[in-house]
Design a protein around this motif. Structure first.
Motif, PDB file in Angstrom:
ATOM      1  N   TYR A   9     -41.253   8.683 -27.759  1.00  0.00           N
ATOM      2  CA  TYR A   9     -41.761   9.855 -28.463  1.00  0.00           C
ATOM      3  C   TYR A   9     -41.037  11.078 -27.922  1.00  0.00           C
ATOM      4  N   CYS A  10     -40.249  11.720 -28.781  1.00  0.00           N
ATOM      5  CA  CYS A  10     -39.469  12.901 -28.411  1.00  0.00           C
ATOM      6  C   CYS A  10     -39.950  14.080 -29.247  1.00  0.00           C
ATOM      7  N   ARG A  11     -40.094  15.243 -28.610  1.00  0.00           N
ATOM      8  CA  ARG A  11     -40.585  16.413 -29.334  1.00  0.00           C
ATOM      9  C   ARG A  11     -39.910  17.674 -28.816  1.00  0.00           C
ATOM     10  N   VAL A  12     -39.649  18.595 -29.734  1.00  0.00           N
ATOM     11  CA  VAL A  12     -39.191  19.937 -29.374  1.00  0.00           C
ATOM     12  C   VAL A  12     -40.171  20.937 -29.978  1.00  0.00           C
ATOM     13  N   GLU A  13     -40.227  22.127 -29.383  1.00  0.00           N
ATOM     14  CA  GLU A  13     -41.172  23.156 -29.825  1.00  0.00           C
ATOM     15  C   GLU A  13     -40.923  23.598 -31.256  1.00  0.00           C
ATOM     16  N   MET A  24     -33.364  17.248 -28.404  1.00  0.00           N
ATOM     17  CA  MET A  24     -34.072  16.054 -28.879  1.00  0.00           C
ATOM     18  C   MET A  24     -33.239  14.806 -28.586  1.00  0.00           C
ATOM     19  N   GLU A  25     -31.942  14.859 -28.844  1.00  0.00           N
ATOM     20  CA  GLU A  25     -31.058  13.726 -28.583  1.00  0.00           C
ATOM     21  C   GLU A  25     -30.962  13.441 -27.081  1.00  0.00           C
ATOM     22  N   LEU A  26     -30.933  14.489 -26.266  1.00  0.00           N
ATOM     23  CA  LEU A  26     -30.914  14.302 -24.813  1.00  0.00           C
ATOM     24  C   LEU A  26     -32.189  13.613 -24.334  1.00  0.00           C
ATOM     25  N   GLN A  27     -33.341  14.017 -24.901  1.00  0.00           N
ATOM     26  CA  GLN A  27     -34.607  13.345 -24.561  1.00  0.00           C
ATOM     27  C   GLN A  27     -34.526  11.865 -24.898  1.00  0.00           C
ATOM     28  N   LYS A  28     -34.081  11.582 -26.118  1.00  0.00           N
ATOM     29  CA  LYS A  28     -34.012  10.202 -26.582  1.00  0.00           C
ATOM     30  C   LYS A  28     -33.086   9.373 -25.687  1.00  0.00           C
ATOM     31  N   ASP A  29     -31.915   9.915 -25.371  1.00  0.00           N
ATOM     32  CA  ASP A  29     -30.969   9.204 -24.504  1.00  0.00           C
ATOM     33  C   ASP A  29     -31.556   8.963 -23.120  1.00  0.00           C
ATOM     34  N   SER A  30     -32.242   9.968 -22.596  1.00  0.00           N
ATOM     35  CA  SER A  30     -32.862   9.847 -21.273  1.00  0.00           C
ATOM     36  C   SER A  30     -33.952   8.771 -21.274  1.00  0.00           C
ATOM     37  N   LEU A  31     -34.771   8.742 -22.317  1.00  0.00           N
ATOM     38  CA  LEU A  31     -35.833   7.743 -22.406  1.00  0.00           C
ATOM     39  C   LEU A  31     -35.269   6.341 -22.605  1.00  0.00           C
ATOM     40  N   LYS A  32     -34.202   6.216 -23.390  1.00  0.00           N
ATOM     41  CA  LYS A  32     -33.558   4.910 -23.559  1.00  0.00           C
ATOM     42  C   LYS A  32     -33.010   4.412 -22.233  1.00  0.00           C
ATOM     43  N   GLN A  33     -32.389   5.305 -21.467  1.00  0.00           N
ATOM     44  CA  GLN A  33     -31.854   4.937 -20.159  1.00  0.00           C
ATOM     45  C   GLN A  33     -32.981   4.488 -19.232  1.00  0.00           C
ATOM     46  N   LEU A  72     -46.152   3.554 -24.768  1.00  0.00           N
ATOM     47  CA  LEU A  72     -45.597   4.755 -25.363  1.00  0.00           C
ATOM     48  C   LEU A  72     -44.901   5.523 -24.247  1.00  0.00           C
ATOM     49  N   VAL A  73     -43.614   5.809 -24.424  1.00  0.00           N
ATOM     50  CA  VAL A  73     -42.819   6.462 -23.375  1.00  0.00           C
ATOM     51  C   VAL A  73     -42.481   7.880 -23.830  1.00  0.00           C
ATOM     52  N   VAL A  74     -42.871   8.857 -23.020  1.00  0.00           N
ATOM     53  CA  VAL A  74     -42.582  10.263 -23.295  1.00  0.00           C
ATOM     54  C   VAL A  74     -41.895  10.866 -22.079  1.00  0.00           C
TER      55      VAL A  74
END
Length: 125
Positions: A9-13, A24-33, A72-74
Motif C-alpha cells: 500500500y503506497c500513498r502520497v498526500e 510513489m514509485e520509490l515507496q513501491k520499490d522500497s516495499l518490494k525490496q 499488508l505492507v506499508v
C-alpha cells in the motif's frame, strides 16, 4: 517454508507536487525490496493519493473477502488514516481475519517476519 503473500500500500498526500509520482514509485520499490529480503511474495499493490482512508479500507475488505494477501505492507504508520483510531481499527480488522500489518520504517509488524518483533495486540492497553 511457504512464503507469506504481501499486498503493498503506497500513498502520497497529493498528486499536484512535481515529485509525488516519483515518490510513489520509490515507496513501491522500497516495499518490494523489503518483501524480497523477508521472504514475502508480493501479490499486488495499491497506490492512493490523498488523506482518505477509504482506499485502504477497500484494500483491507477486498483482501479479506478474496484472500489475496496474508500481510499488508506499508512504509509507515503515518500512511494509515488520520489518527491512531484508524490505525487500530485497520489492525484489528486484519487480525480478526488472520491477516497482518507491517509498517516497514516503524519496524513494527503484527505477524512474525524475520528481523521484526511482532506486536501483540493483546498487550495493548
Amino acid at each position: 517454508m511457504i512464503a507469506k503473500r504481501a499486498w503493498l500500500y503506497c500513498r502520497v498526500e497529493n498528486g499536484w507536487d512535481w515529485d509525488s509520482y516519483e515518490f510513489m514509485e520509490l515507496q513501491k520499490d522500497s516495499l518490494k525490496q523489503f518483501c524480497q529480503e523477508h521472504d514475502l511474495e508480493v501479490s499486488g499493490t495499491t497506490t492512493a493519493i490523498g488523506n482518505t482512508i477509504s482506499e485502504l479500507e477497500q484494500v483491507v475488505n477486498c483482501g479479506i473477502a478474496q484472500d489475496t494477501f496474508d500481510v499488508l505492507v506499508v512504509t509507515s504508520s503515518i500512511l494509515i488514516g488520520r489518527s491512531l483510531t484508524d490505525l487500530f481499527r485497520i489492525t484489528e480488522q486484519l487480525a480478526a481475519h488472520g491477516k497482518g500489518l507491517c509498517m516497514v520504517q516503524d519496524n513494527i509488524s503484527t505477524i512474525q517476519i524475520s528481523g521484526f518483533a511482532p506486536l501483540n495486540l493483546e498487550d495493548m492497553p
